[in-house]
Motif scaffolding. Sequence first.
Motif, PDB file in Angstrom:
ATOM      1  N   THR A 103      -3.868 -64.229  14.664  1.00 22.55           N
ATOM      2  CA  THR A 103      -2.698 -64.045  15.522  1.00 22.55           C
ATOM      3  C   THR A 103      -2.759 -65.026  16.693  1.00 22.55           C
ATOM      4  O   THR A 103      -3.838 -65.337  17.196  1.00 22.55           O
ATOM      5  CB  THR A 103      -2.673 -62.610  16.069  1.00 22.55           C
ATOM      6  N   HIS A 235       2.880 -64.058  17.409  1.00 17.39           N
ATOM      7  CA  HIS A 235       3.340 -62.860  18.099  1.00 17.39           C
ATOM      8  C   HIS A 235       4.569 -63.224  18.912  1.00 17.39           C
ATOM      9  O   HIS A 235       4.598 -64.249  19.599  1.00 17.39           O
ATOM     10  CB  HIS A 235       2.246 -62.332  19.029  1.00 17.39           C
ATOM     11  N   ASP A 238       6.859 -61.583  24.968  1.00 20.90           N
ATOM     12  CA  ASP A 238       6.830 -60.246  25.550  1.00 20.90           C
ATOM     13  C   ASP A 238       6.804 -60.361  27.073  1.00 20.90           C
ATOM     14  O   ASP A 238       5.759 -60.658  27.654  1.00 20.90           O
ATOM     15  CB  ASP A 238       5.589 -59.505  25.047  1.00 20.90           C
ATOM     16  N   CYS A 271       3.517 -62.078  13.167  1.00 19.97           N
ATOM     17  CA  CYS A 271       3.046 -60.773  13.619  1.00 19.97           C
ATOM     18  C   CYS A 271       4.286 -60.015  14.088  1.00 19.97           C
ATOM     19  O   CYS A 271       4.856 -60.343  15.135  1.00 19.97           O
ATOM     20  CB  CYS A 271       2.037 -60.924  14.754  1.00 19.97           C
ATOM     21  N   CYS A 273       5.991 -57.490  15.922  1.00 14.46           N
ATOM     22  CA  CYS A 273       5.780 -56.537  17.008  1.00 14.46           C
ATOM     23  C   CYS A 273       7.093 -55.817  17.290  1.00 14.46           C
ATOM     24  O   CYS A 273       8.030 -56.405  17.850  1.00 14.46           O
ATOM     25  CB  CYS A 273       5.273 -57.237  18.271  1.00 14.46           C
ATOM     26  N   SER A 276       7.990 -55.815  21.167  1.00 14.79           N
ATOM     27  CA  SER A 276       8.498 -57.058  21.759  1.00 14.79           C
ATOM     28  C   SER A 276       9.904 -57.365  21.259  1.00 14.79           C
ATOM     29  O   SER A 276      10.817 -57.621  22.051  1.00 14.79           O
ATOM     30  CB  SER A 276       7.554 -58.215  21.426  1.00 14.79           C
ATOM     31  N   HIS A 300       2.517 -54.784  14.715  1.00 10.72           N
ATOM     32  CA  HIS A 300       2.284 -54.025  15.934  1.00 10.72           C
ATOM     33  C   HIS A 300       3.381 -52.971  15.988  1.00 10.72           C
ATOM     34  O   HIS A 300       4.563 -53.307  16.158  1.00 10.72           O
ATOM     35  CB  HIS A 300       2.391 -54.910  17.171  1.00 10.72           C
ATOM     36  N   ASP A 347       0.245 -49.737  19.181  1.00  7.62           N
ATOM     37  CA  ASP A 347       0.148 -50.653  20.311  1.00  7.62           C
ATOM     38  C   ASP A 347       0.571 -49.951  21.589  1.00  7.62           C
ATOM     39  O   ASP A 347       1.483 -49.113  21.582  1.00  7.62           O
ATOM     40  CB  ASP A 347       1.037 -51.868  20.043  1.00  7.62           C
TER      41      ASP A 347
END
Length: 388
Positions: A103, A235, A238, A271, A273, A276, A300, A347
Amino acid sequence: MLMTQTMRWFGPDDPVSLRDIRQCGATEVVTALHEVPNGAVWPRDAIEARRQMIAAAGLGWTVVESLPVHEGIKTRGPDWDELIDHYRQSLRHLAACGITVVTYNFMPLLDWTRTDLAWPLPDGALALRFEPEVLAAYDLHILRRPGAGADYDAATLEAAARRFHAMDEGARDTLAATILAGLPGSEESFTIDEFRAAILDYAEVDADRLRANHVAFLAAVCPVADEVGIRLVVHPDDPPFPIFGLPRVVSTEADVAHLFAEVPNASNGLCFCAGSFGVRADNDLPGMVERLGSRIGFLHLRAVQREVGGGFHEAAHLEGDANMVAIIGAVHMLQRRAGRSIPMRPDHGHQMLDDLNRRTNPGYSLLGRMRGLAELRGVERGIAFARG
């Protein structure tokens, strides 16, 4: 086919032990060599020693989170070639030790950013929170970034001034530490003066330049990742919008689709998420899982509650705006079609119960994440049972 259940572990100094994580029901951890400076090669013997430590606790380690991308790569600085070579060497060393997913993120300077690390919830637990007005108060009145006033409308300027003047010295110091002192998973931290100076390094890097630099990074390292069998997963930003005048370019489905079109290598992955991406109401989370599924190498699973004015806070894993049941349903179908188990982790759990009286990493206390893992596990198994 069920998800591989993992929890994040920050190494031997993490107040949450490997024994704790195993008792939560996870079979693997995701971790990194946080002690290695950004841009340096991860030594193979250090990776192997960490793997053996984890294995001795009865857990696996196949996902690295994260192998940081040095700012010199993001800005395409003069040391770009050397930094790229170091990244490639690290990938080779990780693959030799059994790592299959790496990641990374491409956010300038800061990793995930919040304005409150201990926001009280009605039930007494504590959550992470982001308030745009508070961020603006820091930017305008504490950091005093040159030209910052042009980035905010009149209402935000007024609100930021009001919020700043309502803070005492202790509250201002806490806010500065919250933003700059380094959060879990963030390998770098800054003083206020260092951060203000570092922003200048991005003076000529707008969103288009940052996207181009991201593509150049992937074009340079993905052939090695392909060769050694590593899926390199980005990722998302965020929060998923620009802050401090710095561009952020991995915030929407269109952003990641652009990366995959520009660099179609099999190792170029995502990834996913949910937290996010979920800050933005224009991101269709279950639909993104369906459309981007072949690229998703890590999950996530967390939920955020969006607030009026653009803020948000971390909700319980099955609450908030995420529609987590629909997301897990889409993941379950993806795994059945692809015949593969995707690693996931709960998470940013709430700090709750006995963890309120313990030293914890913000967002990574034990009990809130254990609750989240149990809830997510239950939803997935219920979906699997219903679908046969």
